[in-house]
Motif scaffolding. Structure first.
Motif, PDB file in Angstrom:
ATOM      1  N   THR A 182       0.719  -1.151  -0.064  1.00  0.00           N
ATOM      2  CA  THR A 182      -0.038   0.023   0.019  1.00  0.00           C
ATOM      3  C   THR A 182       0.856   1.207   0.064  1.00  0.00           C
ATOM      4  N   ARG A 247      -4.638  -0.036  -3.575  1.00  0.00           N
ATOM      5  CA  ARG A 247      -3.475   0.109  -2.484  1.00  0.00           C
ATOM      6  C   ARG A 247      -2.978   1.471  -2.468  1.00  0.00           C
ATOM      7  N   THR A 250      -4.632   3.717  -0.105  1.00  0.00           N
ATOM      8  CA  THR A 250      -4.405   2.982   1.564  1.00  0.00           C
ATOM      9  C   THR A 250      -3.106   3.448   2.264  1.00  0.00           C
ATOM     10  N   PRO A 251      -3.210   4.144   3.275  1.00  0.00           N
ATOM     11  CA  PRO A 251      -4.476   4.430   4.064  1.00  0.00           C
ATOM     12  C   PRO A 251      -5.148   5.793   4.017  1.00  0.00           C
ATOM     13  N   GLY A 254      -8.209   6.972   1.191  1.00  0.00           N
ATOM     14  CA  GLY A 254      -8.886   5.677   1.291  1.00  0.00           C
ATOM     15  C   GLY A 254      -9.989   5.545   0.235  1.00  0.00           C
ATOM     16  N   GLY A 267     -10.526  -1.742   1.995  1.00  0.00           N
ATOM     17  CA  GLY A 267      -9.205  -1.995   2.220  1.00  0.00           C
ATOM     18  C   GLY A 267      -8.503  -2.726   1.127  1.00  0.00           C
ATOM     19  N   GLU A 308     -10.992  -5.661   3.970  1.00  0.00           N
ATOM     20  CA  GLU A 308     -11.694  -4.811   5.275  1.00  0.00           C
ATOM     21  C   GLU A 308     -12.558  -4.123   4.228  1.00  0.00           C
ATOM     22  N   ALA A 316     -13.917  -0.197  10.553  1.00  0.00           N
ATOM     23  CA  ALA A 316     -13.523  -1.266   9.433  1.00  0.00           C
ATOM     24  C   ALA A 316     -13.949  -2.627   9.964  1.00  0.00           C
TER      25      ALA A 316
END
Length: 336
Positions: A182, A247, A250-251, A254, A267, A308, A316
């Motif tokens: 990610t 990816r 993430t994070p 989002g 996720g 997730e 999540a």
């Protein structure tokens, strides 16, 4: 001597002569990824006299004012913190001149530096940028590297100019992009290897052995900030592109899609080349196929298994638990 364009494994750190004075440094940075470089500089032989960071900003549910990670770390060490609203402020520049830094290393500071400020330190402002320049100039190099499927990326230390990420490069370090990375994973590794590179460049500047090389005209690409719309999953794209988008986002910010008009954050996902092996059919783009343990979604090519899932206002959770809670039976379509 730091060799421009060579990975860290090929660099030799300069030998410091007994009469060399340490560089007087002011560090500029704001978020968490700047901390490895700040820690490395603070632990080096150079003289860290202050940090520059963005002003306290509201965060969290209560929107309370929070110090930046860089400011918090400096507070713990008793290092002076400068937080101008803009680096063009005369009071800030006057204070900077009084500190008389030899160099200002920068990692993700988050503001443009005007010429009047760039001219203050003898050796300029040096930016640790998380790409192999001239590739991915801009605010989101790691996200764009993943989004576009790069196999190799890295970090560069260069002199800041008024134009965007165009300055001559002192050195680079390379990093392999793995299949499951990610942007958070990749940035964490680059922030560590980049911190070592930055200190090696500062050592070379002190020793008088550093050489900066102009960036080539070829190979320029831009990496603007990832928008909320950029993070929206396009289920009609090939599975590989959907995976990369999720990816890359993430994070932050989002990756997301919608179900029944409500936004759902996603996720990282896993490819499923033969859904029949786990007793499920091949879904159409965006279509959900649900079993007790698996939730598949269709793309323009092969299916993907959701990992997730985070519904609006919820925590999540594994996709199977999310589907069970909503009593999804399959056939629902994401993104409508």
């Amino acid at each position: 001597m730091v060799q421009p364009g060579r990975p860290a494994g090929h660099q030799t750190e300069p030998v410091r002569a007994a009469w060399d004075d340490p560089l007087k440094l002011v560090f500029a940075g704001t978020p968490e990824p700047a901390l490895p470089a700040l820690r490395a500089i603070q632990a080096s032989a150079h003289d860290l006299v202050a940090v520059v960071t963005r002003p306290d900003a509201p965060a969290g549910r209560g929107r309370q004012a929070h110090r930046s990670p860089v400011a918090t770390f400096a507070d713990e060490l008793g290092i002076e913190v400068l937080s101008p609203r803009r680096p063009s402020e005369p009071e800030f520049q006057e204070h900077l001149r009084a500190l008389a830094p030899d160099c200002i290393p920068v990692v993700a500071y988050g503001a443009l530096i005007p010429r009047s400020a760039l001219d203050i330190p003898k050796h300029g402002w040096l930016n640790l940028h998380f790409s192999l320049l001239p590739a991915w100039r801009g605010a989101a190099p790691v996200q764009h590297s993943l989004l576009h499927g790069d196999d190799i990326t890295g970090a560069s230390v260069f002199t800041i100019e008024e134009s965007l990420d165009t300055g001559p490069v002192y050195g680079t370090v390379t990093e392999q992009v793995t299949a499951g990375d990610t942007s958070g994973d990749l940035l964490a590794r680059l922030s560590l290897s980049g911190a070592k590179l930055l200190v090696a460049v500062l050592d070379a500047i002190e020793a008088g052995t550093a050489v900066a090389v102009p960036q080539p005209a070829d190979g320029v690409s831009l990496a603007p900030k990832i928008s909320v719309d950029d993070a929206r999953v396009r289920w009609e794209e090939p599975a590989r592109a959907v995976d990369r988008r999720i990816r890359a986002c993430t994070p932050a910010p989002g990756a997301w899609t919608t179900l029944g008009g409500h936004r759902v954050k996603l996720g990282p996902v896993k490819p499923v080349y033969q859904p029949a092996v786990i007793g499920l059919k091949q879904p159409a783009p965006g279509e959900l196929v649900v079993s007790k343990k698996h939730v598949l979604v269709g793309t323009g090519t092969t299916a993907l298994e959701l990992g997730e899932v985070q519904a609006e206002g919820k925590r999540a959770m594994p996709a199977a638990d999310w589907a069970r809670g909503l009593r999804l039976n399959g056939g629902e379509v994401l993104g409508r």
